[in-house]
Design an enzyme around this catalytic site. Structure first.
Site, PDB file in Angstrom:
ATOM      1  N   TYR A   1       6.603  -7.067  -6.107  1.00  0.00           N
ATOM      2  CA  TYR A   1       7.198  -5.805  -6.578  1.00  0.00           C
ATOM      3  C   TYR A   1       6.298  -4.596  -6.341  1.00  0.00           C
ATOM      4  CZ  TYR A   1       5.219  -6.676 -11.423  1.00  0.00           C
ATOM      5  OH  TYR A   1       4.452  -6.919 -12.524  1.00  0.00           O
ATOM      6  N   GLU A   2       6.868  -3.444  -6.573  1.00  0.00           N
ATOM      7  CA  GLU A   2       6.177  -2.172  -6.294  1.00  0.00           C
ATOM      8  C   GLU A   2       5.777  -2.090  -4.810  1.00  0.00           C
ATOM      9  OE1 GLU A   2       6.183   0.039  -8.852  1.00  0.00           O
ATOM     10  OE2 GLU A   2       5.407   1.450  -7.368  1.00  0.00           O
TER      11      GLU A   2
END
Lengths: 591, 591
Positions: free
Chosen positions: B434-435
């Site tokens: 993620y990110e």
């Protein structure tokens, strides 16, 4: 949602084009022509895709349960196991005298990849039975074989291996399970064993446990360990099931993965057991099967990477996200498929090069086991003994890494259980641990196997690489393969030399580098496999009707491995040569 | 069972001895003396060990549930969150104008490590709120800030980030969520967002969603994306909660880890939303927060490795198995502790050297963010922009690898959920995804950050390493550190040079090597940290009353990193220099 298709074309390439099995002088191999193995793999692929694979996610989700002492497997496992049994898959390489089909171990291995890739947890019920079968087959008396094997060959009775105890894992010498001799020649076995895969379940009539225990009054430590057959239900002389034995399941473990397999705490309470092999020689009996079992675990490692790779590839071709920086490849669509992006390709090529290389390595290893067993070839036995820790340790480490990489291709979806990628990673993880944690494999390799028979086998290994390189040294097409292989092999030899020189003075000099050495050797083996596959593909391309796309992809993948993976040997060598000082510098209390 | 203790001594060493924060000319740093930071870390350590850590396993086991549209968090989470809030932990670095304590970002960071290591899933409820707080703080109007921030500072209202849609992950330009302007200046937001961490739950009165959407009639693709504040409950002018907004939870995802955090599918059905910042400039608003958010994810990566390492170390000291080959270390016991074995030490040293190096790297990065924000230093801003993808990508890859290695120390017990090690691995896995998945970080680094501002920042980075090396070139004690650092830095520069020369002609030449470059640069950064820490420790050792054991262990660990990890740059450079051909060779259909 995930899918699985048996890679039969690649398997056939390895079996016939690379290894040329049907012309090898190993008894039983003469029947293994392309049609025959093709038909078997085709059928194995069917049961894998249609029966085992659909049960894979079910098994992961439901796991096994223990209620009132009874273990229940996930929905559909029982029916699936019946199909495996009815299809004759469990008896493939077993002795015809006990109902087996007598095929060589190589066939057990290639079918094993397919079964394991499609459902690792499920296939372990059969795999463990096979291990127990082998132990009894090698070490049992005729009477024992007659009594236990026929039903194990069909998996009507399944088997287990009981080694670990709560305080005794790698160090089995500390085990406490005891065996008390009885007047009728049997023993009463008492103690607790943990991490018993397929320890109990509802898919067979009986479970035949092979249990390591100490006979009272025997030598201390590992030298006082004996192996016993301990059935869940005693068996009457006419083969019918008798009363329940003193064996019970204490608990089913909640694990990171392989939920479909019941990992049990087994309690033995004066259970009736029968000595298998010689007393106090239980470890020797275990060791006989170890090459086979560890090769099987190495296979699990790359098999999980194979199924993960298949799905990552499908996703990369299907999922539209971003644009090729050199120009749109799907200009009419909203975006290009993931596979246009160089870093996605790097990731996929790493996976592909690993899986195909690992397959060749394991199949090659299986032919050595056949050669050792069927042709009683001591050199083959020595070589596979040397390579076994590499197959187990390197292929399971890399298998997990590659399954993780496959998961990464999915981005956020890779983390969601529904998409299936997480399970491959979680399942693959155990292969690095069981059947001897990978650090123990590295220790076995460096501390034991290198020097075995005066270093004869490792020298033969280097000699084999050298002759390959010499044989192809003037072949221009092979220059891109021979050079890197030679280089990597030199690195490995330099590491071996370092161990010899420094290890004498300080064993920690060798042991601090053992893990790096195992990985180096894994790379050299895969490098050899890729060089051989490249050569095979080049030759095949010259023939009429050659499958150009397949063969050219094979050569391109070989080039990738040589360029991007094999040179890792230099890093490992560098680490080894820095010596043990930095590893051993800190006092235990200073960490 | 697992434990966690905040590593306050090491944190203080980094903050004060290595980074000398209280004497840095950054507004707000003058108050950060040793006693002050020590008191905060001590208290953070308490709430982590006593409140968050005991909830970690509960959260993993129970997960979040969705019933009749209501999300329930695991038992004890609500009470734990109250304690976090009541202790003032959520307002640490927030603007005093809205009720915050106004501490620098470095304090948010070091406390963040402790909270994240003890319970990553739990801490994300606060972390996401902090991200949303920052976005509103930077881009909101005064009115918006007055309205939303005070309750977000206290976490009475929590926040989320809504970017991803089912068909639009990395490629946000394809998003379909639309915003229709209303006469009162608000917008009606409709669409579906997925993977929304902390998307809904029962621990706060309101949830403030920041949602990316396209205003109809705006530019196509990523340039037509705007950012909106969309609350779960509308808020009246007096600050009281109004009616429910058109926001609902479609589903909670079953994930590999971070079960304690509710990862939601969020449905927006003509929900009332308020434009944050300028229309069509939503991505710019997101990017402002990105350095912070990605540094936070890099932190999660090594924080999971830290807690895993603590437990692996404890197990290695406690568990008796096998004997030291150079002579028994625990002759009166049945076996020696695991930690005597060289390969176990290699594994532990890898973990230790990574975690401590990563901590220094992230804390250093946090000071750059403070310098950029508080001292408006453009060079610091440029440097942290350059390093952000390295912090995110390298530290999460290695964090997962090291958590896996820690699990390996436990042998079979590592695979059993009850022992806790599996959770650290499963939780750490998400940080790589993620990110911005790590491949995207590598692309950002090589495709964007290297050339940013004409390459000024990467040149400054190399210059910084060069001056460090020059400064200490005649210091004999530093020879073992300066040499390897210089060497690794040269490798990195050679790779950069290769990209410049070849990337012009063929962008794939750079992009095929992006992942290797990211790892190389990670090693060089950790190498720099270790060289600085070694120097700091050497100086400190000369002072009276020095903590010799701690400082000598620091120097020994630095040596380990230099010997065994840093030289990996050579392997990565070699891969990069083989060029893009092998990566790009296969047609998509030929895989």
């Amino acid at each position: 949602m995930p899918t699985y298709t048996a890679p039969t074309k690649d398997m056939q390439f390895v079996l016939h084009d690379v290894l040329g099995i049907s012309s090898q002088d190993i008894p039983g191999y003469e029947d293994l022509d392309r049609d025959f193995t093709g038909a078997i793999l085709e059928e194995a692929g069917k049961i894998a895709s249609e029966v085992l694979f659909p049960l894979n996610e079910v098994g992961d989700r439901q796991g096994c349960t223990l209620e009132n002492g009874v273990v229940r497997t996930p929905e559909g496992f029982k029916e699936g196991f019946d199909q495996l049994r009815d299809g004759g898959w469990t008896s493939l390489d077993c002795d015809p005298e006990y109902g087996g089909q007598g095929l060589p171990y190589i066939m057990y291995t290639c079918v094993g990849e397919v079964l394991s890739a499609s459902n690792m947890a499920f296939n372990m019920y059969y795999g463990l039975t096979h291990g127990a079968y082998s132990a009894i087959h090698v070490h049992g008396t005729d009477e024992q074989k007659q009594k236990w094997l026929p039903k194990m060959v069909t998996c009507e009775w399944t088997g287990t291996m009981n080694l670990t105890e709560p305080h005794a894992g790698t160090d089995l010498g500390m085990m406490r399970t005891k065996a008390v001799p009885q007047e009728d020649g049997s023993y009463k076995i008492s103690g607790q064993k943990i991490f018993i895969s397929a320890g109990d379940h509802d898919m067979s009539e009986n479970v035949i446990h092979l249990v390591l225990a100490k006979i009272q009054g025997g030598p201390d430590g590992i030298k006082g360990v004996s192996l016993f057959i301990v059935p869940k239900f005693k068996v009457n002389d006419d083969g019918s099931l008798g009363p329940r034995n003193g064996v019970s399941v204490g608990k089913i473990e909640e694990k990171m993965g392989i939920h479909g397999n019941s990992t049990c705490v087994m309690n033995y309470d004066e259970a009736e057991g029968y000595l298998l092999g010689t007393e106090h020689k239980g470890m020797r009996a275990m060791f006989t099967m170890m090459n086979e079992a560890r090769l099987g675990v190495g296979l699990q490692g790359y098999a999980q990477a194979e199924v993960a790779y298949q799905n990552a590839l499908a996703y990369a071709v299907d999922r539209l996200q971003g644009r090729d920086v050199t120009g749109a490849k799907n200009p009419d669509g909203p975006a290009d498929p993931l596979i246009v992006h160089p870093d996605i390709r790097r990731n996929l090529m790493d996976q592909k090069a690993f899986v195909e290389g690992a397959r060749a390595f394991v199949f090659w290893g299986a032919t050595m086991i056949d050669r050792a067993m069927r042709a009683e070839d001591k050199d083959a036995d020595g070589l596979i003994s040397l390579l076994t820790p590499v197959i187990k340790g390197f292929l399971t480490d890399k298998g997990y890494e590659m399954a993780t990489n496959a998961q990464q291709v999915y981005g956020g979806h890779g983390y969601i259980e529904e998409w299936g990628m997480s399970q491959y990673v979680r399942d693959a993880r155990i292969a690095m641990i069981y059947e001897g944690a990978n650090g123990v494999q590295a220790l076995d390799l460096v501390g034991r196997k290198l020097a075995q028979d005066g270093g004869k086998h490792v020298m033969a290994f280097f000699e084999m690489i050298k002759s390959f390189c010499t044989e192809h040294k003037d072949d221009e097409d092979m220059a891109g393969f021979v050079g890197p292989l030679k280089e990597a092999s030199k690195d490995l030899q330099a590491a071996g030399m370092y161990f010899m020189q420094e290890g004498m003075k300080n064993p920690n000099a060798a042991l601090s580098g053992s893990y790096d050495f195992m990985h180096m050797m894994g790379h050299v083996c895969l490098g050899l496999m890729w060089a051989r596959m490249a050569k095979t593909a080049q030759d095949a391309l010259k023939q009429d009707g050659a499958d150009r796309d397949f063969l050219e992809a094979k050569i391109a993948t070989a080039r990738y491995y040589m360029a991007r993976q094999l040179p890792a040997t230099k890093m490992h060598l560098g680490r080894i040569q820095t010596g043990p000082e930095t590893v051993m510098a800190l006092e235990s209390t200073a960490f």
